[in-house]
Design a protein around this motif. Sequence first.
Motif, PDB file in Angstrom:
ATOM      1  N   UNK A  25       2.463  10.341  57.735  1.00 36.33           N
ATOM      2  CA  UNK A  25       1.372  10.647  57.183  1.00 36.33           C
ATOM      3  C   UNK A  25       0.263  10.250  56.512  1.00 36.33           C
ATOM      4  N   UNK A  26      -0.718   9.818  57.513  1.00 38.90           N
ATOM      5  CA  UNK A  26      -1.622   8.839  56.763  1.00 38.90           C
ATOM      6  C   UNK A  26      -2.933   9.367  55.759  1.00 38.90           C
ATOM      7  N   UNK A  27      -3.588   8.799  54.931  1.00 38.43           N
ATOM      8  CA  UNK A  27      -4.772   9.372  54.708  1.00 38.43           C
ATOM      9  C   UNK A  27      -5.900   9.348  56.005  1.00 38.43           C
ATOM     10  N   UNK A  28      -5.980  10.771  55.548  1.00 36.14           N
ATOM     11  CA  UNK A  28      -7.398  11.161  55.972  1.00 36.14           C
ATOM     12  C   UNK A  28      -7.099  12.487  57.702  1.00 36.14           C
ATOM     13  N   UNK A  29      -5.320  11.959  57.916  1.00 39.42           N
ATOM     14  CA  UNK A  29      -5.660  12.603  58.978  1.00 39.42           C
ATOM     15  C   UNK A  29      -5.224  14.342  58.978  1.00 39.42           C
ATOM     16  N   UNK A  30      -5.328  14.952  59.921  1.00 38.56           N
ATOM     17  CA  UNK A  30      -5.089  16.689  60.447  1.00 38.56           C
ATOM     18  C   UNK A  30      -4.322  16.833  60.802  1.00 38.56           C
ATOM     19  N   UNK A  31      -3.623  17.702  59.897  1.00 35.34           N
ATOM     20  CA  UNK A  31      -1.324  17.478  60.770  1.00 35.34           C
ATOM     21  C   UNK A  31      -0.991  19.400  60.812  1.00 35.34           C
ATOM     22  N   UNK A  32      -0.954  19.212  62.120  1.00 36.93           N
ATOM     23  CA  UNK A  32      -0.193  20.408  62.122  1.00 36.93           C
ATOM     24  C   UNK A  32       1.560  20.953  62.004  1.00 36.93           C
ATOM     25  N   UNK A  33       1.723  21.687  60.978  1.00 35.69           N
ATOM     26  CA  UNK A  33       3.155  22.038  60.769  1.00 35.69           C
ATOM     27  C   UNK A  33       2.968  23.083  61.624  1.00 35.69           C
ATOM     28  N   UNK A  34       3.826  23.025  62.723  1.00 38.55           N
ATOM     29  CA  UNK A  34       4.563  23.693  63.239  1.00 38.55           C
ATOM     30  C   UNK A  34       6.047  24.562  63.145  1.00 38.55           C
ATOM     31  N   UNK A  35       7.144  25.434  63.476  1.00 41.21           N
ATOM     32  CA  UNK A  35       8.244  25.989  63.787  1.00 41.21           C
ATOM     33  C   UNK A  35       8.376  27.350  62.944  1.00 41.21           C
ATOM     34  N   UNK A 205      -4.989  18.534  67.786  1.00 35.82           N
ATOM     35  CA  UNK A 205      -4.566  18.165  66.946  1.00 35.82           C
ATOM     36  C   UNK A 205      -3.233  17.314  66.823  1.00 35.82           C
ATOM     37  N   UNK A 206      -2.357  16.291  65.765  1.00 36.19           N
ATOM     38  CA  UNK A 206      -1.726  15.885  65.638  1.00 36.19           C
ATOM     39  C   UNK A 206      -0.308  16.915  65.287  1.00 36.19           C
ATOM     40  N   UNK A 207       0.787  17.260  65.706  1.00 39.62           N
ATOM     41  CA  UNK A 207       1.380  18.111  65.736  1.00 39.62           C
ATOM     42  C   UNK A 207       2.750  17.855  65.236  1.00 39.62           C
ATOM     43  N   UNK A 208       3.373  18.653  64.395  1.00 42.38           N
ATOM     44  CA  UNK A 208       4.479  17.670  63.939  1.00 42.38           C
ATOM     45  C   UNK A 208       6.071  18.774  63.814  1.00 42.38           C
ATOM     46  N   UNK A 209       6.536  18.947  65.024  1.00 45.46           N
ATOM     47  CA  UNK A 209       7.553  20.743  65.128  1.00 45.46           C
ATOM     48  C   UNK A 209       8.697  20.042  64.158  1.00 45.46           C
ATOM     49  N   UNK A 210       8.886  21.412  63.106  1.00 44.55           N
ATOM     50  CA  UNK A 210      10.518  20.954  62.865  1.00 44.55           C
ATOM     51  C   UNK A 210      10.762  22.580  63.277  1.00 44.55           C
ATOM     52  N   UNK A 211      12.628  21.475  63.237  1.00 45.15           N
ATOM     53  CA  UNK A 211      13.629  22.844  64.286  1.00 45.15           C
ATOM     54  C   UNK A 211      14.846  21.889  63.401  1.00 45.15           C
TER      55      UNK A 211
END
Lengths: 225, 295
Positions: A25-35, A205-211
Amino acid sequence: MIDFTNVVKTYPNGTVALNGVNLHIDDGEFVFVVGASGAGKTTMMKLLLREEKATSGTITVDDTDLSKLSYFKVPYYRRKLGVVFQDFRLFPKKTAYENVAFAMQAVGTPSKKIKRRVPALLNTVSLGEKANSFPHEMSGGEQQRVALARALANNPKIIIADEPTGNIDPKMSLEIMNLLLKINKLGKTVLVVTHEKDLVDYFQQRVIMIDGGQVSDDRVGGMLE
Amino acid sequence: MKQYRPTYFIGQAFAGLWRNGVMSFASIAVLMSCLVVLGSFSLLVANINVNLEDLGLMNEIVVFVKKEASESEIKSIEREIKGIPYVGEVTRITADEALEQMKEQAGEDGYLYDMMQDDNPLLDSFILEYVDGAHYSDIMYNLGQIDGIDTIRDQRSLANTMQSLKNGIMLIFSWFLVVLFIVSVFVIINTIKLSVYSRKSEISIMRYVGATGAFIALPFVIEGALIGLTSSMLAFLVEYFLYGYIQKSMENVIEIVRIIPMSEVSVVVFFGFAAVGILTGIVGSTISLSKYTRN
């Protein structure tokens, strides 16, 4: 900058919570972490907050290797992070002002600076007029905004919001998310852990899915069905 | 520059004491009892020591001559005693003189000894002074070689009795103290644990905003120290009056025993109590905190 490289976390009871997570994840990013529940989102947050240590692999936050962080340096590392919880975790017997001020007192900020900064922070979350209200006198959304102001108090580089809208109504949820976006625009890296699909889809926004303890999807846009 | 307000830490410490009032009270009561026992025991030992020193100054041995010894035999015993190396002045006290002395000491009741006048059960004796304590056992050996001596009595045997009494007291009290201090520390640990527990959420927030372990721990350590300080002040008051009372009542009963006046030792007792009390409080709170302030 946040880097997870082959991160594995196994708890003493044998549960494998994370099983080889790689992400950047870069500086200044907006990230959703879902799962789903039990997917490993909470463990990820705990590792980021250095409440837990990775069993193997490396986590680097802002050039700090968390596995090599000594006990005494952990508090100073945490000052780079601002945390918001689902249950707000405000001091019930302190006013909005005092709740925010406390975060600054706890790290030894001079009182002059506290007096200057707290009203500005409360204005950022549009609660300037509620400075003297106690948590029980405020709505859920307002309490979460106080928590956000507190998270920003020590000028962290990264904001971690763990289910920030879990305890508030949908309209307020939108407001909180907008506020987080506003904070992101101010240059902070924002990580939002959530399972609210509607919100994720809405904000694109950027979405990171954890499973199953791994990153199963990483994309910009809405959530997969 | 970092700025921490001392009032914050002290205020939190008092709030903690107040919040868990019953446990705080229990801690103070236990630690106070412990300190009073420690103080009484130390004062007892100090008094025994003072009296032992007094006894040590009296380098005297009393030799009693057998009842059947004739005057010429007694004279010869006197010569032999005077011939022993390192023996200083030798004073003879006849049985009649001894009885006279007893009568005088008895004061008004002295007439009771009159009936002994005709058949005096007391023995003739010699009081001999020795110059150097290092030759004590040589002198005792030489005295043992003289015929016609009934008994030899000296202050040293009394000193030895007191010494072994002191050792016995020290052994019993040491164990007693160890147990009491362990109990005190445990009660304080539990009190502080409760205090920490009631501020659990606060502590978790402090940790998330990056407060150092010292910042989180300090109010609890001060709370422990306050328990110690309060206990020691109360213990001092109890000790002061208890010792004063005992001193007064002993004065009229036993005149030979010297009792140290409280005024001579009060400063030492005061600061001793404060030091031990505060240290116990801090140790107790530090032990109970280790689990909670870890990251």
